[in-house]
Every structure is written in structure tokens, then in C-alpha cells.
Design a protein around this motif. Structure first.
Motif, PDB file in Angstrom:
ATOM      1  N   LEU A   8     -31.965 -33.779  23.589  1.00  0.00           N
ATOM      2  CA  LEU A   8     -30.516 -33.657  23.453  1.00  0.00           C
ATOM      3  C   LEU A   8     -29.834 -33.711  24.818  1.00  0.00           C
ATOM      4  N   ARG A  11     -28.716 -36.976  26.125  1.00  0.00           N
ATOM      5  CA  ARG A  11     -27.629 -37.644  25.399  1.00  0.00           C
ATOM      6  C   ARG A  11     -26.302 -36.896  25.436  1.00  0.00           C
ATOM      7  N   VAL A  12     -26.356 -35.602  25.704  1.00  0.00           N
ATOM      8  CA  VAL A  12     -25.139 -34.785  25.703  1.00  0.00           C
ATOM      9  C   VAL A  12     -25.079 -33.984  26.996  1.00  0.00           C
ATOM     10  N   ALA A  13     -23.918 -33.961  27.624  1.00  0.00           N
ATOM     11  CA  ALA A  13     -23.717 -33.164  28.836  1.00  0.00           C
ATOM     12  C   ALA A  13     -22.448 -32.338  28.673  1.00  0.00           C
ATOM     13  N   LEU A  14     -22.558 -31.034  28.907  1.00  0.00           N
ATOM     14  CA  LEU A  14     -21.429 -30.127  28.736  1.00  0.00           C
ATOM     15  C   LEU A  14     -20.870 -29.688  30.085  1.00  0.00           C
ATOM     16  N   SER A  18     -17.448 -24.817  28.989  1.00  0.00           N
ATOM     17  CA  SER A  18     -18.131 -24.487  27.739  1.00  0.00           C
ATOM     18  C   SER A  18     -19.102 -23.333  27.947  1.00  0.00           C
ATOM     19  N   LEU A  96     -27.558 -27.684  28.269  1.00  0.00           N
ATOM     20  CA  LEU A  96     -26.956 -29.021  28.265  1.00  0.00           C
ATOM     21  C   LEU A  96     -25.924 -29.217  29.373  1.00  0.00           C
ATOM     22  N   ARG A  98     -24.281 -30.472  32.782  1.00  0.00           N
ATOM     23  CA  ARG A  98     -24.456 -31.679  33.597  1.00  0.00           C
ATOM     24  C   ARG A  98     -25.324 -31.379  34.815  1.00  0.00           C
TER      25      ARG A  98
END
Length: 309
Positions: A8, A11-14, A18, A96, A98
């Protein structure tokens, strides 16, 4: 082998915001767990659900015939799911990011295992019919969870900080003393509560064998010591221009003073239920303050020049 989190993360960076929101929500949920337990205690609802993990042997949730005490106890149990969701959010948000934050991820997982510990001790508390020492252990486990949540939140606030944090040896010693005194205060508080009138259920529940007045006086004496140390620390940090410690110590003193006032009023007014719950909220906020002061005072020690007099 690629783990689900690693897959994950590709594919996803928060963003940091958050993680800040997640860590704050987990800390608030940890406070709610403590307050929820207090509401259960002062309303005498501790055995409203006489079994665990189900409410009764045949039902997960209480029935209408079981009354308001069962509902209060069951709602308190549901708070664990809120806490799990909040801690899960912290784990996901930390993993997750960056920019990797492995320290925060470890603290998040530490919170998860403390949630498990707290749930198990909560179940044992019901099984032993509110034995006061197990009830005290349940509160201390919840406080340990709050410790991890507060530390996580504080550390998240400092991510990406460019200004280095500093401390001195004397400030560090005062910070350590404040954390120790605050911890002793929390432990003594369980003795005051365990010896007092709010047993947690309307049935006959054994109490701790301490003299309530004596242990209350000891509790108050340690509280005075903690407030004194915090005041000295505040002045020392201001003198040495250690802004972060000064700010957190000042906030600790203000919150502690309000908490102390509530404690005095509740003691001389025969422990009214609302004030007991308010005192629990105050104890949680004071402990958060102690954790944050402890972290700030244990920054790297450097020579700090006091302003000329």
C-alpha cells in the motif's frame, strides 16, 4: 515477501496533517476510555454486564430488562472499538507517510498492544467482580495507554522541526522528578478511589483496606510536591531561556492548579459523582502534561547561557 502495508505504501502517500489528526484522535480516545470507566464507577454500573466478553452468557448486548446500568457498562465497552479505530488510523497514517517515520510507527504499534492489554484486564475486572486491586490495575493500564498516545502525539508535533530542542542537566533532573511524582500521584489516586465510597456497583464490593482520610492526605502531599517541582522547573527554564520546556511546564502548572482545586472541592463535598468524573478528566490532562514535560526536558543537553542580571 511484500507485506500489505509495504504494497500500500508504494501506491498511497499521506501528508503530515493526517498523522497529526490521527495521533490527536487516539489521545482523545484514550482519555475517553479513562472517563468512561469513571462514569461506570460513579453510576454503580460495573457489573451491569455480569460477564465478559459477552454482556451475559447468552447475549453480547444487554437486554431491555437489564436496565440502565447494563447500558452504561455496554456503552463503555463499545468505546474500545472507537479506540481501536483511532489507533488503527495512527498505524496506517504513520506507515503511509511520504517521509518514513519509523519511530512513530513503533509508538503506534505500542498503543495497539496496550489496547489489547487494557481489554484483557477489563475482562478480568468483571470476572473477579470488581476486586479493587484489579480495578486499580485496569486504570493504570489505561493510563499507560494514555502515556503512549500522549508521547506519540507530542513526537508527531515535532516532526520536521528545524529548530533544535535543548535542555540542561538541572532541567532534565527536574523533569524526571516531575514525571516520577506525577506517576506516584496517579498510583496513590487508585488507592484513594479504591478506599472511597464509589465501588463501581450497587452490590457489596470489597474496598481497599486503607484509611481513606490518611491516604487522601498523602495523595495531597505528593500533589503539593509535584506542583512545587513544576513551578521550580518553569522558573528554571525561563531563566535559562529554554522556551519549549518553559511553555510546557507553565501549562502543566495551570492545569494542575485547576485539577487540585477540583480535588479539594470533591473531598470536602463528599465526592459528588460529577466532580469525581471531572477529577478523572483533570488527572488525564495532568498526566499528558507530565509526559510532554518529560520528553521536552530530555532533549540533548547543551550549555545554556542564562541572561545577565
Amino acid at each position: 515477501m511484500v507485506t500489505p502495508f509495504a504494497w500500500l505504501a508504494q501506491r498511497v502517500a499521506l501528508e503530515r496533517k493526517s498523522l497529526k489528526a490521527a495521533s490527536l484522535s487516539a489521545m482523545i480516545a484514550a482519555i475517553l476510555i479513562i472517563v468512561g470507566g469513571g462514569v461506570v464507577r460513579v453510576t454503580g454500573s460495573g457489573l451491569g454486564c455480569p460477564d465478559w466478553p459477552t454482556c451475559t452468557g447468552a447475549s453480547i448486548a444487554p437486554t431491555a430488562e437489564m436496565g440502565i446500568h447494563a447500558t452504561i457498562e455496554f456503552v463503555n465497552r463499545l468505546l474500545t472499538f472507537v479506540l481501536c479505530a483511532a489507533v488503527g488510523w495512527v498505524i496506517i497514517a504513520a506507515r503511509l507517510q511520504r517521509e518514513a517515520v519509523p519511530q512513530i510507527t513503533r509508538w503506534a504499534w505500542f498503543q495497539f498492544w496496550l489496547v489489547v492489554l487494557n481489554a484483557v484486564i477489563g475482562g478480568v475486572t468483571v470476572w473477579v467482580k470488581l476486586n479493587p486491586y484489579v480495578v486499580a490495575a485496569h486504570f493504570l493500564a489505561a493510563t499507560l495507554l494514555l502515556t503512549a498516545a500522549a508521547a506519540t502525539w507530542d513526537k508527531v508535533q515535532n516532526l520536521g522541526r528545524t529548530e533544535p530542542q535543548i535542555s540542561t542537566e538541572s532541567v532534565r533532573k527536574l523533569g524526571s522528578a516531575l514525571v516520577v511524582l506525577s506517576a506516584v500521584l496517579v498510583i496513590l489516586g487508585t488507592g484513594v478511589t479504591g478506599s472511597g465510597p464509589h465501588a463501581g456497583d450497587s452490590a457489596e464490593v470489597p474496598r481497599m483496606g486503607f484509611d481513606w482520610l490518611l491516604i487522601t492526605v498523602v495523595h495531597a502531599s505528593v500533589a503539593f510536591g509535584a506542583l512545587s517541582v513544576a513551578s521550580v522547573l518553569w522558573n528554571r527554564a525561563r531563566r535559562d531561556q529554554i522556551t519549549e520546556v518553559e511553555r510546557k511546564a507553565k501549562l502543566y502548572v495551570y492545569v494542575f492548579a485547576a485539577q487540585g482545586l477540583i480535588g479539594v472541592i470533591q473531598s470536602v463535598t463528599s465526592l459528588p459523582e460529577l466532580l469525581v468524573v471531572a477529577h478523572l478528566v483533570g488527572s488525564a490532562l495532568v498526566w499528558i502534561g507530565a509526559v510532554r514535560v518529560g520528553i521536552a526536558t530530555h532533549a540533548p543537553c547543551r550549555e545554556v547561557q542564562s541572561p545577565a542580571r
